[in-house]
Design a protein around this motif. Structure first.
Motif, PDB file in Angstrom:
ATOM      1  N   SER A 114      54.892   8.228  79.831  1.00 40.53           N
ATOM      2  CA  SER A 114      55.060   6.874  79.298  1.00 40.53           C
ATOM      3  C   SER A 114      53.747   6.124  79.177  1.00 40.53           C
ATOM      4  CB  SER A 114      56.017   6.080  80.200  1.00 40.53           C
ATOM      5  OG  SER A 114      55.488   5.982  81.520  1.00 40.53           O
ATOM      6  N   ASP A 156      54.107  10.715  84.459  1.00 45.04           N
ATOM      7  CA  ASP A 156      54.208   9.532  83.612  1.00 45.04           C
ATOM      8  C   ASP A 156      52.917   9.239  82.859  1.00 45.04           C
ATOM      9  OD1 ASP A 156      52.709   8.811  85.837  1.00 45.04           O
ATOM     10  OD2 ASP A 156      53.410   6.730  85.801  1.00 45.04           O
ATOM     11  N   ARG A 204      54.650  -4.346  79.386  1.00 44.47           N
ATOM     12  CA  ARG A 204      54.762  -3.309  80.407  1.00 44.47           C
ATOM     13  C   ARG A 204      53.752  -3.524  81.534  1.00 44.47           C
ATOM     14  NH1 ARG A 204      53.456   1.652  77.078  1.00 44.47           N
ATOM     15  NH2 ARG A 204      53.836   2.746  79.039  1.00 44.47           N
TER      16      ARG A 204
END
Length: 214
Positions: free
Chosen positions: A3, A46, A197
């Motif tokens: 991500s 991630d 984020r």
């Protein structure tokens, strides 16, 4: 799928970033210098590395191709920095952007007399702004390598380029006559990604800040 993506380039940037990555706890699964892959996984599920050309790093981060990147101040100045947050000077890949001429060329006199200088560089935007701020008229010649040849062959009166030790200038009978800016690598972040984020990205920014401290 990872991500978080970090864009960085091969060569000096990666060489000097590698110890920082290790201190942050990031270990690439392959060596970007020897691998043909352009997207490289890490020990963190991630997070991945995106291998790009140095000049393209800000573009990938600005447009969301990567969340973060590591780029030299020279590249960022030429890009303009749109859409980027620059939270950290990492203090690596340090050098200077300078104006250099062949030995014996009266640069100060040419500037004082208002001569129109021919300047070779790959930093066209930065160079144009620098000389415009000084009120000096220049004809810019875009080159991407072997910059030192330009004054030696008569292609240009001066060059604008990066200098670390100055040994290449000296070996080619050139001298630095003016410093435009000190250069080192920065951590850059996509502004939109940081807003949406922050919980994911802020801890990574803080980890880099801690790792970059002397």
């Amino acid at each position: 799928m990872a991500s978080i993506s970090i864009a960085l380039s091969k060569g000096r940037i990666f060489d000097e970033t590698a110890p920082l990555l290790a201190r942050v706890g990031i270990r690439p699964r392959e060596n970007p210098e020897t691998s043909r892959k352009l997207v490289i996984g890490t020990n963190r599920r991630d997070l991945r590395l995106v291998v790009v050309r140095a000049a393209d790093t800000p573009t990938y981060v600005q447009h969301g191709g990567a969340d973060l990147g590591i780029a030299g101040r020279d590249v960022l100045a030429e890009h303009g920095g749109e859409g980027l947050y620059q939270p950290l000077d990492l203090g690596i890949a340090a050098c200077r952007m300078v104006v250099a001429v062949r030995k014996g060329f009266d640069y100060a006199g040419a500037v004082r007399q208002g001569a129109r200088l021919r300047v070779a560089t790959k930093y066209v935007n930065t160079t144009r702004q620098h000389f415009a701020d000084k009120g000096v008229h220049v004809d810019l010649i875009r080159l991407y390598g072997s910059m030192e040849l330009a004054p030696l062959t008569g292609l240009a009166d001066a060059i604008v380029d990066l200098v670390a030790t100055g040994s290449t200038l000296k070996a080619n009978d050139l001298v630095a006559v003016e410093e435009i800016m000190p250069v080192s690598a920065r951590l850059i972040v996509n502004q939109a990604a940081l807003k949406t984020r922050r919980a994911e990205l802020q801890p990574l920014i803080e980890a880099f800040a801690k790792a970059a401290r002397p």
